[in-house]
Design a protein around this motif. Structure first.
Motif, PDB file in Angstrom:
ATOM      1  N   UNK A 105     -91.281 -51.904 -57.752  1.00  0.00           N
ATOM      2  CA  UNK A 105     -92.218 -51.087 -58.520  1.00  0.00           C
ATOM      3  C   UNK A 105     -91.684 -49.692 -58.779  1.00  0.00           C
ATOM      4  N   UNK A 106     -90.718 -49.272 -57.993  1.00  0.00           N
ATOM      5  CA  UNK A 106     -90.325 -47.866 -58.052  1.00  0.00           C
ATOM      6  C   UNK A 106     -88.837 -47.706 -58.356  1.00  0.00           C
ATOM      7  N   UNK A 107     -88.373 -48.462 -59.319  1.00  0.00           N
ATOM      8  CA  UNK A 107     -86.953 -48.391 -59.674  1.00  0.00           C
ATOM      9  C   UNK A 107     -86.711 -47.206 -60.597  1.00  0.00           C
ATOM     10  N   UNK A 108     -85.719 -46.385 -60.228  1.00  0.00           N
ATOM     11  CA  UNK A 108     -85.348 -45.272 -61.100  1.00  0.00           C
ATOM     12  C   UNK A 108     -84.344 -45.761 -62.131  1.00  0.00           C
ATOM     13  N   UNK A 123    -100.356 -56.238 -67.132  1.00  0.00           N
ATOM     14  CA  UNK A 123     -99.968 -57.650 -67.147  1.00  0.00           C
ATOM     15  C   UNK A 123     -98.485 -57.819 -67.380  1.00  0.00           C
ATOM     16  N   UNK A 124     -97.925 -56.965 -68.224  1.00  0.00           N
ATOM     17  CA  UNK A 124     -96.513 -57.114 -68.564  1.00  0.00           C
ATOM     18  C   UNK A 124     -95.595 -56.543 -67.503  1.00  0.00           C
ATOM     19  N   UNK A 125     -95.990 -55.377 -66.933  1.00  0.00           N
ATOM     20  CA  UNK A 125     -95.070 -54.674 -66.046  1.00  0.00           C
ATOM     21  C   UNK A 125     -95.414 -54.868 -64.573  1.00  0.00           C
ATOM     22  N   UNK A 126     -96.637 -55.295 -64.295  1.00  0.00           N
ATOM     23  CA  UNK A 126     -97.058 -55.447 -62.908  1.00  0.00           C
ATOM     24  C   UNK A 126     -97.358 -54.141 -62.206  1.00  0.00           C
ATOM     25  N   UNK A 127     -97.315 -53.041 -62.925  1.00  0.00           N
ATOM     26  CA  UNK A 127     -97.561 -51.721 -62.312  1.00  0.00           C
ATOM     27  C   UNK A 127     -99.066 -51.400 -62.278  1.00  0.00           C
ATOM     28  N   UNK A 128     -99.843 -52.219 -61.554  1.00  0.00           N
ATOM     29  CA  UNK A 128    -101.288 -52.063 -61.522  1.00  0.00           C
ATOM     30  C   UNK A 128    -101.694 -50.717 -60.960  1.00  0.00           C
ATOM     31  N   UNK A 146     -94.909 -49.248 -83.603  1.00  0.00           N
ATOM     32  CA  UNK A 146     -94.364 -50.603 -83.657  1.00  0.00           C
ATOM     33  C   UNK A 146     -94.141 -51.046 -82.221  1.00  0.00           C
ATOM     34  N   UNK A 147     -93.987 -52.341 -82.013  1.00  0.00           N
ATOM     35  CA  UNK A 147     -93.922 -52.823 -80.631  1.00  0.00           C
ATOM     36  C   UNK A 147     -92.608 -52.461 -79.931  1.00  0.00           C
ATOM     37  N   UNK A 148     -91.707 -51.759 -80.628  1.00  0.00           N
ATOM     38  CA  UNK A 148     -90.510 -51.286 -79.938  1.00  0.00           C
ATOM     39  C   UNK A 148     -90.711 -49.897 -79.351  1.00  0.00           C
ATOM     40  N   UNK A 149     -91.861 -49.276 -79.629  1.00  0.00           N
ATOM     41  CA  UNK A 149     -92.150 -47.968 -79.041  1.00  0.00           C
ATOM     42  C   UNK A 149     -92.399 -48.098 -77.547  1.00  0.00           C
ATOM     43  N   UNK A 150     -92.198 -47.016 -76.794  1.00  0.00           N
ATOM     44  CA  UNK A 150     -92.350 -47.109 -75.326  1.00  0.00           C
ATOM     45  C   UNK A 150     -93.810 -47.221 -74.885  1.00  0.00           C
ATOM     46  N   UNK A 151     -93.963 -47.629 -73.579  1.00  0.00           N
ATOM     47  CA  UNK A 151     -95.291 -47.774 -72.989  1.00  0.00           C
ATOM     48  C   UNK A 151     -96.120 -46.502 -73.093  1.00  0.00           C
ATOM     49  N   UNK A 152     -95.456 -45.357 -72.812  1.00  0.00           N
ATOM     50  CA  UNK A 152     -96.256 -44.130 -72.775  1.00  0.00           C
ATOM     51  C   UNK A 152     -96.850 -43.817 -74.134  1.00  0.00           C
TER      52      UNK A 152
END
Lengths: 541, 255
Positions: free
Chosen positions: A64-67, A502-507, A97-103
């Motif tokens: 969960x905490x990979x740099x 759901x995609x990243x598991x970072x609940x 677009x779906x290539x934009x980042x999560x943030x």
């Protein structure tokens, strides 16, 4: 009176422990003990939650905490937000677009949440106040309708109302090509949501804006000059009316001037087309349609119109498109717009001969003209434009083009929240109005105030101080309950976060982030409302 | 304290009430009240509680609606016509038992609210008139305070100034001293006495017999929704004709 002052009867002697521990009954000591007890509770509570959090975080594992450099650190808990989101968002305020980042996806979610929350609060206060006043109406029908509305909204769950409005009302609306047009206005209600005209600012809007500023300065000056004269003569002169009329004159004048001065819009045509300005275009179109008057264009068949139509390339939703469409429509010239997203694409279409003209701003046209092969055979015709042009939604094939729209999910969520919390607010407004004593209304009436003035000047200002504190609660609930939008797929912050989880598991990370944002929104709302509440408080003795 | 007189009226009788009836559901509060009031007359209405005297004066400016009979104020008949009601309310001022000042406005704003919004005066003009009236009721220094910061007597004097700034032709007082502490009653009565002497047409419901004796042109005794007796104060207090009046006077004068 002297006889009453006899000494109090002897009290029974208390047991020893009561005398020794007597200080425990001192309210000051009790106060301090209470404080200490509470602090201990808070510390234990915080430790329990913190421990639980740390335990769960470590259970989730280091993955969960990979740099970015591949090492593990709690500090990198949110680094994943920079990676590609990979999912689509159906309703966005900005390009995505779906290539934009999560943030960025998360940010668009916040914007959607805010859009619903802010519009919801404004419209709920209108609906709630109206229904609250209607509840107290002496008109039997009005008060009963308001009563049924309030009871219906309060006695059914929010989620069920949301499903009902989404599936039962919005999605049950007709298809786009049979959309409901209230009063024949260019507003289209269909199962695709609501399409409505939107204003577009053209380049001359700046000139008009300058005139508006001038008008406001004029208003201030008029106010001061007439105010001074009023003080001198003691006679009322219509300061507000005079200022407003002058303002409207200046604004109107500015509109005409801005329209006349600006010629930043243009149309690129080939010299061979013999079009030199809009008038020559009219002549050409008369020849092409074989009519004596373009007003008779309706007498032609649909095929004939389509064949004769003036073909124009435009950039999608640009002011130039709206402006030219308006002018052509006014002249009765049948036309067809070929929309494309980028100037070079439009130029390519124009060069290929898909369209006879390319409408855009003059600067874009000049740049595009220089890319053409024999540029001397093409010329740019200037087109006049108003400071603001209305982009009107029109049906093209299976889609609406132009204007703005509310998507069905947004419309359903907003409508549900307004109706539900409008009902809650109505009861608060009613309670507030009824808390103002009857004597206040009687005094207002006895002084000759009209019913409207009584409500506006006497009752509501007093009712507001009862309405505002619970009203803040209603608005905060509304802002937070925008999260039910996930049930019908409205991409608010919660919905976007849910997909991200759901995609990243970072609940854990996302819940913390969401709670912070919701808390921040709530805090801003309540700071604003509390500030208002403080301002309208009554001065007591 | 000298008072400027009221606005002149051109009718012989400012208030004409003919056979006024009023029901609250089954209960008949007014059973055919007849009364004629000339300009400048000061009338004190007394009677036991629940006799309909407050209801009656509240009918005159339509705070209560009468169901039968006619009420004509300054030549305008009270009907369901909203314009008539507004017109009459502009000409009739009312002072309440509970003052009914607007707690969210300063004393000055309380007074100028109606002149600005109803009479359409400028703020400056309204404030000027308001200040003269505040001076006349003796509390110009309280102009910028809020009602909650004043004593009961001061509040009632502000209420009187608020009513008078509208320049009414008729003043209605609905038990103006009943909610006051004893030491504050006289300051309000002083103001009322001066208004009476300045020529205002006054209808006052009150239990202040001294006031009635001193300034009333007529005293009216109300009982069970009817005018039982109406006479000059001397005659009324020394030689009442009706038995019910005697009974009532005995109760209040010899307790």
């Amino acid at each position: 009176m002297a006889q009453l002052a006899s000494p109090p009867p002897e009290t029974q002697s208390s047991p020893v422990w009561r005398t020794a521990l007597g200080f425990l009954f001192d309210v000051r000591v009790l106060g301090v003990l209470g404080q200490i007890g509470f602090i201990i509770l808070v510390i234990f509570g915080a430790r329990a939650i913190g421990g639980n959090f740390a335990e769960n975080a470590s259970k989730l594992g280091e993955s969960q905490f990979i740099c970015r450099d591949g090492t593990f650190s709690y500090r990198c808990a949110y680094d994943f937000m920079s990676s590609e989101a990979g999912f689509d968002i159906s309703d966005t305020a900005l390009d995505y677009t779906n290539t934009d980042p999560y943030w960025y996806a998360f940010y668009l979610g916040i914007l959607n949440t805010l859009k619903v929350a802010v519009l919801g609060v404004i419209l709920t206060s209108i609906v709630g106040t109206t229904a609250g006043i209607a509840r107290l109406s002496e008109n039997w029908l009005i008060s009963k309708i308001a009563l049924w509305y309030v009871e219906l909204m309060r006695n059914t769950p929010l989620l069920i109302q949301l499903f009902f409005i989404y599936f039962g009302v919005i999605l049950a609306a007709p298809n786009l090509n049979e959309a409901i047009q209230p009063l024949g206005l260019p507003i289209f209600l269909s199962q695709r949501g609501l399409n409505f005209p939107s204003p577009q600012f053209t380049s001359s809007a700046a000139i008009w804006l300058a005139f508006l500023v001038l008008g406001i300065i004029q208003f201030q000056v008029t106010w001061i000059i007439l105010g001074r004269r009023e003080e001198r003569t003691g006679q009322a002169n219509n300061k507000v009316q005079t200022g407003l009329i002058l303002f409207l004159i200046i604004a109107g004048f500015g509109w005409v001037v801005a329209g006349a001065v600006s010629e930043t819009q243009g149309v690129l045509v080939s010299k061979a087309s013999r079009i030199r300005d809009l008038d020559s275009l009219e002549k050409i179109m008369l020849q092409r349609t074989g009519l004596n008057n373009l007003g008779d264009v309706d007498t032609l068949s649909e095929e004939e119109i389509a064949a004769a139509a003036f073909q124009v390339c435009v950039l999608t939703d640009s002011p130039s498109e709206t402006n030219l469409a308006k002018q052509l429509r006014r002249m009765g010239i049948p036309f067809k717009m070929h929309r494309s997203g980028r100037p070079d694409q439009a130029t390519a279409d124009y060069a290929e001969g898909t369209c006879e003209a390319f409408a855009a701003s003059k600067s874009v046209l000049a740049a595009e003209r220089s890319t053409l092969e024999n540029l001397s055979s093409h010329l740019i015709i200037p087109i006049k434009e108003n400071p603001i042009v209305w982009s009107i939604p029109t049906l093209e094939g299976l889609n609406m083009v132009g204007g703005s729209s509310f998507r069905p999910e947004f419309a359903a969520l907003l409508l549900t929240l307004i109706l539900f919390y409008g009902g809650t607010l109505a009861e608060i407004v009613r309670a507030g109005i009824q808390s103002v004593s009857k004597g206040q209304s009687e005094a207002a009436r006895a002084l000759g105030l009209t019913e409207g003035q009584r409500l506006q000047l006497v009752v509501m200002p007093q009712a507001l101080r009862v309405i505002i504190p619970p009203g803040i609660g209603v608005f905060l609930s509304l802002a937070k309950d925008t999260s039910v939008g996930i049930a019908i797929g409205f991409p608010d912050m919660y919905s976007v976060s849910f997909t991200t989880m759901n995609q990243s598991g970072r609940t854990l990370q996302l819940f913390v982030l969401m709670m912070l944002v919701y808390a921040l929104i709530s805090l801003v709302f309540s700071v604003l409302l509390n500030w208002y509440n403080e301002r309208i408080k009554l001065v007591e003795r | 304290m000298t008072m400027e007189g009221p606005t002149q009226s051109f009718v012989d009788e400012l208030i004409i009430c003919e056979n006024v009836h009023k029901w609250f559901g089954e209960f008949e509060a007014l059973r055919g009240v007849n009364l004629r009031v000339k300009p400048g007359e000061v009338i004190v209405i007394i009677g036991p509680s629940g006799s309909g005297k407050s209801t009656f004066i509240r009918c005159i400016n339509r705070l209560e609606e009468h169901q039968e009979g006619r009420i004509i104020v300054d030549g305008i008949e009270l009907s369901h016509d909203l314009r008539n009601i507004q017109e009459i309310r502009r000409e009739v001022g009312m002072v309440f038992q509970q003052f009914n000042l607007f707690p969210h406005l300063t004393v000055l704003d309380n007074i100028t609210l109606a002149p600005i919004n109803v009479r359409k005066w400028t703020r400056d003009h309204a404030e000027e008139i308001a200040m003269t009236w505040l001076t006349r009721v003796g509390i110009p220094e309280q102009a910028n305070k809020y009602p909650g910061q004043l004593s009961g007597g001061q509040q009632q004097r502000v209420a009187i100034a608020r009513t008078l700034t509208m320049q009414p032709k008729i003043l209605l007082f609905d038990e103006p001293t009943s909610a006051l502490d004893p030491e504050m009653i006289s300051e309000v009565l002083d103001v009322m006495r001066d208004l009476a002497r300045a020529g205002y047409t006054i209808l006052a419901v009150t239990h202040e017999m001294g006031f009635a004796r001193e300034v009333a042109d007529r005293v009216i005794f109300f009982d069970a929704g009817q005018v039982v007796e109406s006479s000059k104060p001397e005659e009324f207090f020394t030689n009442p004709k009706e038995e019910r009046t005697q009974l009532f006077l005995n109760q209040i004068l010899h307790h």
